[in-house]
Design an enzyme around this catalytic site. Sequence first.
Site, mmCIF file in Angstrom:
data_model
loop_
_atom_site.group_PDB
_atom_site.id
_atom_site.type_symbol
_atom_site.label_atom_id
_atom_site.label_comp_id
_atom_site.label_asym_id
_atom_site.label_seq_id
_atom_site.Cartn_x
_atom_site.Cartn_y
_atom_site.Cartn_z
ATOM 1 N N ASN A 1 0.887 -1.175 0.000
ATOM 2 C CA ASN A 1 0.000 0.000 0.000
ATOM 3 C C ASN A 1 0.920 1.219 0.000
ATOM 4 O O ASN A 1 1.406 1.645 1.046
ATOM 5 C CB ASN A 1 -0.877 -0.061 1.259
ATOM 6 C CG ASN A 1 -1.808 1.126 1.374
ATOM 7 O OD1 ASN A 1 -1.762 2.050 0.559
ATOM 8 N ND2 ASN A 1 -2.641 1.105 2.402
ATOM 9 N N ILE B 1 -10.511 6.524 14.041
ATOM 10 C CA ILE B 1 -11.422 7.243 14.944
ATOM 11 C C ILE B 1 -12.699 6.433 15.147
ATOM 12 O O ILE B 1 -13.177 6.270 16.275
ATOM 13 C CB ILE B 1 -11.744 8.643 14.357
ATOM 14 C CG1 ILE B 1 -10.470 9.480 14.235
ATOM 15 C CG2 ILE B 1 -12.797 9.357 15.204
ATOM 16 C CD1 ILE B 1 -10.644 10.783 13.450
ATOM 17 N N ARG C 1 -7.586 17.496 5.429
ATOM 18 C CA ARG C 1 -8.343 17.893 4.222
ATOM 19 C C ARG C 1 -9.639 18.585 4.619
ATOM 20 O O ARG C 1 -10.274 18.204 5.605
ATOM 21 C CB ARG C 1 -8.659 16.661 3.372
ATOM 22 C CG ARG C 1 -7.475 16.156 2.594
ATOM 23 C CD ARG C 1 -7.766 14.841 1.910
ATOM 24 N NE ARG C 1 -7.148 13.724 2.614
ATOM 25 C CZ ARG C 1 -7.380 12.443 2.356
ATOM 26 N NH1 ARG C 1 -8.197 12.078 1.406
ATOM 27 N NH2 ARG C 1 -6.768 11.500 3.058
ATOM 28 N N GLU D 1 -7.962 -3.193 5.281
ATOM 29 C CA GLU D 1 -7.828 -3.084 3.828
ATOM 30 C C GLU D 1 -6.759 -4.026 3.282
ATOM 31 O O GLU D 1 -6.917 -4.592 2.198
ATOM 32 C CB GLU D 1 -7.497 -1.628 3.454
ATOM 33 C CG GLU D 1 -8.682 -0.700 3.673
ATOM 34 C CD GLU D 1 -8.292 0.720 4.039
ATOM 35 O OE1 GLU D 1 -7.624 0.911 5.091
ATOM 36 O OE2 GLU D 1 -8.640 1.639 3.298
ATOM 37 N N HIS E 1 -16.242 5.532 7.550
ATOM 38 C CA HIS E 1 -14.798 5.266 7.622
ATOM 39 C C HIS E 1 -14.148 6.550 8.127
ATOM 40 O O HIS E 1 -14.000 7.518 7.371
ATOM 41 C CB HIS E 1 -14.266 4.875 6.240
ATOM 42 C CG HIS E 1 -12.781 4.652 6.217
ATOM 43 N ND1 HIS E 1 -12.199 3.412 6.069
ATOM 44 C CD2 HIS E 1 -11.752 5.528 6.340
ATOM 45 C CE1 HIS E 1 -10.890 3.536 6.105
ATOM 46 N NE2 HIS E 1 -10.582 4.809 6.270
ATOM 47 N N MET F 1 -6.821 13.085 16.146
ATOM 48 C CA MET F 1 -7.969 13.175 17.053
ATOM 49 C C MET F 1 -7.574 12.968 18.515
ATOM 50 O O MET F 1 -8.095 13.619 19.415
ATOM 51 C CB MET F 1 -9.035 12.159 16.623
ATOM 52 C CG MET F 1 -10.307 12.224 17.408
ATOM 53 S SD MET F 1 -11.095 13.861 17.370
ATOM 54 C CE MET F 1 -12.205 13.686 15.986
HETATM 55 P P1 ADP Z 1 -5.342 6.408 8.117
HETATM 56 O O1 ADP Z 1 -6.440 7.083 7.360
HETATM 57 O O2 ADP Z 1 -4.018 7.121 8.039
HETATM 58 O O3 ADP Z 1 -5.258 4.905 7.912
HETATM 59 P P2 ADP Z 1 -6.300 5.719 10.775
HETATM 60 O O4 ADP Z 1 -7.459 4.897 10.318
HETATM 61 O O5 ADP Z 1 -5.160 5.010 11.429
HETATM 62 O O6 ADP Z 1 -5.755 6.654 9.639
HETATM 63 O O7 ADP Z 1 -6.886 6.825 11.791
HETATM 64 C C1 ADP Z 1 -6.070 7.787 12.376
HETATM 65 C C2 ADP Z 1 -6.938 8.621 13.314
HETATM 66 O O8 ADP Z 1 -7.501 7.750 14.320
HETATM 67 C C3 ADP Z 1 -6.162 9.709 14.061
HETATM 68 O O9 ADP Z 1 -6.922 10.920 14.096
HETATM 69 C C4 ADP Z 1 -6.063 9.138 15.458
HETATM 70 O O10 ADP Z 1 -5.981 10.132 16.444
HETATM 71 C C5 ADP Z 1 -7.358 8.396 15.571
HETATM 72 N N1 ADP Z 1 -7.333 7.439 16.679
HETATM 73 C C6 ADP Z 1 -6.626 6.285 16.772
HETATM 74 N N2 ADP Z 1 -6.802 5.736 17.996
HETATM 75 C C7 ADP Z 1 -7.629 6.566 18.686
HETATM 76 C C8 ADP Z 1 -8.196 6.561 20.002
HETATM 77 N N3 ADP Z 1 -7.936 5.573 20.857
HETATM 78 N N4 ADP Z 1 -9.014 7.592 20.344
HETATM 79 C C9 ADP Z 1 -9.265 8.593 19.485
HETATM 80 N N5 ADP Z 1 -8.782 8.643 18.236
HETATM 81 C C10 ADP Z 1 -7.971 7.661 17.844
#
Ligand code: ADP
Length: 394
Positions: A11, A329, A241, A379, A208, A284
Amino acid sequence: MTETGCIVVLNAGSSSIKFALYDAGADGALLYRGQIERIGVGPHLEVRDAAGKTVAERKWPDRALDHHGATAEIMAHGQALLAGRPVLAFGHRVVHGGTKFVAPVRIDRAIVSELESLVPLAPLHQPHNLAPVAAILDAAPHLPQIACFDTAFHRTQPMLAQEFALPRELTAGGVRRYGFHGLSYDFVTKRLRATQPALAEGKLVIAHLGNGASLCATNDGRSIASTMGFTALDGLMMGTRAGALDPGVLLYLAQQRGMSFAAIEDLLYRRSGLLGVSGISSDMRTLRASSEPAAREAIDLFVYRIVREIGSLAAALGGVDGIVFTAGIGENDAATRAEILEGCRWLGVALDPALNHTCEGRISTDGSTVSAWIVPTDEERMIAQYTSSALASS
Ligand code: ADP
């Protein structure tokens, strides 16, 4: 027991290549997962085993490794870890399949040319997705490579959901809504089909919510609308974004503020969203931990936009049976889920606050008319499954 071969999933993004190695046998077990980050500026490779333990790590502080070089490093480290087990095929995430590629496809040089012709539709992603494909075609042309598309899942949408109100020749020329995050929605709907078949047949809004964020409306597991459109900029507010904007803003920025296209691109892709509104972070977790009012305002806007778009997709579906959360998130942030579902109360959804702290499964009350769920996405596994199926049918 004889050891089976492996499937390698790649990826590739602009400055990183994530990868995962799976057993090609029936159980498809994850063997290793890793990434090379900071490609071009100070590459850093890390590989972890299925339990999450780091099994390989390397930095190239003085070397501006490009995507070709990074792919070669991944192949070399993968081969060392596999200790003689053969790689049977590579599966790639490819962001854009245009209107033609509605399912995964085995790659040859002619397919590469077709995918390169889609670069203008996704100039920030498609070239990086294709770089490892070319590197492997050069280094190991005999090994099958399968392209899996982020757009393909959405090709079931009715034409109405895919069109802009632009002159016909632009629509015919490819200026239309494609939708993205399709491999994630594909995985989530298949998982629901296996675990909650009655729900999967119904009308769902799947959220998502990661660094990139979008919603998809599905009916009987098929995409009928999504918040992402021509590019992955549309729809929800995201980490960096902006999401949907009045297109007049772009004209104003160019004409009145004299911003170049490159500056507008940078603004919309990298400096907006949670980062732009908070002025603190795109992450987040950082915003949730902050006591700054601007952090709260960014989260409020993030939630507000999602609630509004859930209403829009509910209308497109003509009703909703379930709301499903996935990605960073969506899977991990109970507070964001609670705030979104509070805004969706009018739809008939009632959150169970205790269940909301689960990792997977139903989070709405027994009596909730519309149910709510967490379904972790994967994915890479989706790509591995498509790659395995392509091998089996070739
Ligand atoms: P990507 O789109 O890069 O694959 P992810 O699906 O890993 O991203 O999501 C990243 C987001 O998820 C970030 O904003 C991160 O802060 C949030 N996130 C991950 N774990 C937690 C948590 N325990 N509480 C709140 N937000 C979280």
